[in-house]
Design an enzyme around this catalytic site. Structure first.
Site, PDB file in Angstrom:
ATOM      1  N   ASP A 173      47.040  42.029  26.037  1.00 18.85           N
ATOM      2  CA  ASP A 173      45.922  42.000  25.095  1.00 18.85           C
ATOM      3  C   ASP A 173      46.108  43.006  23.960  1.00 18.85           C
ATOM      4  O   ASP A 173      46.979  43.878  24.022  1.00 18.85           O
ATOM      5  CB  ASP A 173      44.586  42.262  25.824  1.00 18.85           C
ATOM      6  CG  ASP A 173      44.658  43.427  26.813  1.00 18.85           C
ATOM      7  OD1 ASP A 173      45.607  44.224  26.733  1.00 18.85           O
ATOM      8  OD2 ASP A 173      43.769  43.530  27.668  1.00 18.85           O
ATOM      9  N   ASN A 200      34.861  46.175  36.319  1.00 28.07           N
ATOM     10  CA  ASN A 200      34.018  44.984  36.504  1.00 28.07           C
ATOM     11  C   ASN A 200      34.845  43.767  36.934  1.00 28.07           C
ATOM     12  O   ASN A 200      34.369  42.638  36.877  1.00 28.07           O
ATOM     13  CB  ASN A 200      33.241  44.674  35.218  1.00 28.07           C
ATOM     14  CG  ASN A 200      34.162  44.328  34.045  1.00 28.07           C
ATOM     15  OD1 ASN A 200      35.382  44.305  34.192  1.00 28.07           O
ATOM     16  ND2 ASN A 200      33.573  44.072  32.891  1.00 28.07           N
ATOM     17  N   HIS A 212      37.693  42.727  35.506  1.00 26.63           N
ATOM     18  CA  HIS A 212      38.440  42.002  34.468  1.00 26.63           C
ATOM     19  C   HIS A 212      39.945  42.232  34.595  1.00 26.63           C
ATOM     20  O   HIS A 212      40.391  43.242  35.121  1.00 26.63           O
ATOM     21  CB  HIS A 212      37.916  42.310  33.054  1.00 26.63           C
ATOM     22  CG  HIS A 212      38.276  43.636  32.472  1.00 26.63           C
ATOM     23  ND1 HIS A 212      37.397  44.381  31.721  1.00 26.63           N
ATOM     24  CD2 HIS A 212      39.427  44.366  32.485  1.00 26.63           C
ATOM     25  CE1 HIS A 212      37.991  45.482  31.318  1.00 26.63           C
ATOM     26  NE2 HIS A 212      39.212  45.510  31.769  1.00 26.63           N
ATOM     27  N   GLU A 231      36.809  39.045  30.629  1.00 23.41           N
ATOM     28  CA  GLU A 231      35.606  39.654  31.188  1.00 23.41           C
ATOM     29  C   GLU A 231      34.939  38.691  32.175  1.00 23.41           C
ATOM     30  O   GLU A 231      35.223  37.484  32.166  1.00 23.41           O
ATOM     31  CB  GLU A 231      34.632  39.984  30.054  1.00 23.41           C
ATOM     32  CG  GLU A 231      35.166  41.003  29.049  1.00 23.41           C
ATOM     33  CD  GLU A 231      35.095  42.437  29.572  1.00 23.41           C
ATOM     34  OE1 GLU A 231      35.250  42.651  30.795  1.00 23.41           O
ATOM     35  OE2 GLU A 231      34.885  43.346  28.754  1.00 23.41           O
TER      36      GLU A 231
HETATM   37  C1  GLP Z   1      41.470  47.748  29.638  1.00 21.18           C
HETATM   38  C2  GLP Z   1      42.629  46.763  29.563  1.00 21.18           C
HETATM   39  C3  GLP Z   1      42.963  46.192  30.930  1.00 21.18           C
HETATM   40  C4  GLP Z   1      43.072  47.308  31.944  1.00 21.18           C
HETATM   41  C5  GLP Z   1      41.729  47.989  32.061  1.00 21.18           C
HETATM   42  C6  GLP Z   1      41.688  49.074  33.117  1.00 21.18           C
HETATM   43  O1  GLP Z   1      40.234  47.167  29.518  1.00 21.18           O
HETATM   44  N1  GLP Z   1      42.377  45.680  28.661  1.00 21.18           N
HETATM   45  O2  GLP Z   1      44.180  45.454  30.846  1.00 21.18           O
HETATM   46  O3  GLP Z   1      43.465  46.798  33.184  1.00 21.18           O
HETATM   47  O4  GLP Z   1      41.444  48.560  30.793  1.00 21.18           O
HETATM   48  O5  GLP Z   1      42.160  50.268  32.574  1.00 21.18           O
HETATM   49  P1  GLP Z   1      42.435  51.605  33.363  1.00 21.18           P
HETATM   50  O6  GLP Z   1      43.789  51.425  33.963  1.00 21.18           O
HETATM   51  O7  GLP Z   1      42.422  52.654  32.284  1.00 21.18           O
HETATM   52  O8  GLP Z   1      41.363  51.770  34.355  1.00 21.18           O
END
Ligand code: GLP
Length: 266
Positions: free
Chosen positions: A67, A137, A139, A144
């Site tokens: 993304d 959440n 995702h 989402e």
């Molecule tokens: C973002 C990214 C996700 C990632 C998520 C969790 O929203 N788009 O791909 O998995 O954060 O991030 P973290 O590893 O900082 O908890």
């Protein structure tokens, strides 16, 4: 889904790096799916170390990131392009032209850009191994809750919870995008292998829903239940809401024996 519970976040990173290395050893021109967020940073450090020791080369590797924020310049320190360059690309021998992120800027048609990204994945022969983090959440990428389980790359509006969770990465008053272009869930499921990493207590609820909850658009990560070769790496904290950890450990012992004999990938 193979669930592997390790003692610490650093063990998760070491194990993930071993799997990435094993894939590239077997197929030097592998196509990697990459992720951002705090969780994969430790994995990228491991990969950089392996490269520096001369044990791993990315010279023939192609990469596709999950993304990217909508309408964000690549040199903006908040962009995922900047994150990938800072944490991985600039430290290894990957060809910059072989690194793809799903970008879309104001004035561009998001459908055309999304289709072009999907086309590039196909032209590369599909993703061999997709690295995934997990949102609190549930995702994956920026898919989402309520995202279609059959979705393809597209622009998504972020939920207030995700915006709040990620706000820690932005300075007070700094512009924080509320939309992003993300691989869809069906795009992710097309990858030949999935490797999801989740660490820390704040992921425990989403981890439980992903592994033992119903397959549901309310927990996009539950779509991994449908994948033939999905591996989930957890530390003890992220696994703390699971009831059947002893079972997972036992299965993992058997799988370790198989992997030692035949490798991770068939
Ligand atoms: C973002 C990214 C996700 C990632 C998520 C969790 O929203 N788009 O791909 O998995 O954060 O991030 P973290 O590893 O900082 O908890």
């Amino acid at each position: 889904m193979q669930v592997i519970i390790l003692n610490s976040a650093s063990q998760v990173a070491v194990h993930a790096a071993l799997r990435v290395k094993s894939l590239i050893d077997e197929k030097p021109d592998s196509v990697l799916g990459l992720a951002t967020g705090s969780t994969p940073i430790a994995l990228y450090k491991q990969l950089v170390n392996l490269y520096r020791k001369g044990e791993l080369s990315f010279a023939q590797v192609k990469s596709f990131n999950l993304d990217e924020y909508f309408d964000i310049a690549p040199d903006n320190p908040q962009s995922y392009r900047y994150f990938m360059t800072k944490n991985l690309f600039k430290h290894i021998d990957i060809d910059h032209n072989n690194t793809y992120l799903p970008t879309c800027f104001i004035g561009q048609n998001p459908r055309v850009e999304a289709a072009a990204f999907e086309k590039n994945i196909q032209l590369a022969g599909g993703v061999d191994l997709q690295i995934l983090g997990l949102g609190a959440n549930g995702h994956i990428g920026f898919n989402e809750p309520t995202s279609s389980l059959g979705s393809r790359t597209r622009v998504k509006s972020l939920t207030p919870q995700t915006i709040k969770d990620n706000s820690r990465l932005f300075e007070q008053g700094e512009y924080q995008p509320d939309m992003a272009m993300t691989m869809g869930i069906a795009t992710i499921l097309d990858s030949r292998n999935l490797l999801l990493m989740a660490t820390g207590l704040n992921k425990a609820k989403a981890v439980k829903q992903m592994i033992t909850g119903p397959l549901s658009a309310m927990c996009p990560a539950s779509a991994l239940q449908m994948h033939r070769d999905a591996v989930v790496l957890l530390d003890r904290e992220a696994a703390s809401e699971l009831d059947n950890t002893e079972y997972f450990s036992w299965v993992n012992e058997q799988n370790t024996r198989l992997n030692n004999e035949f490798g991770f990938y068939s």
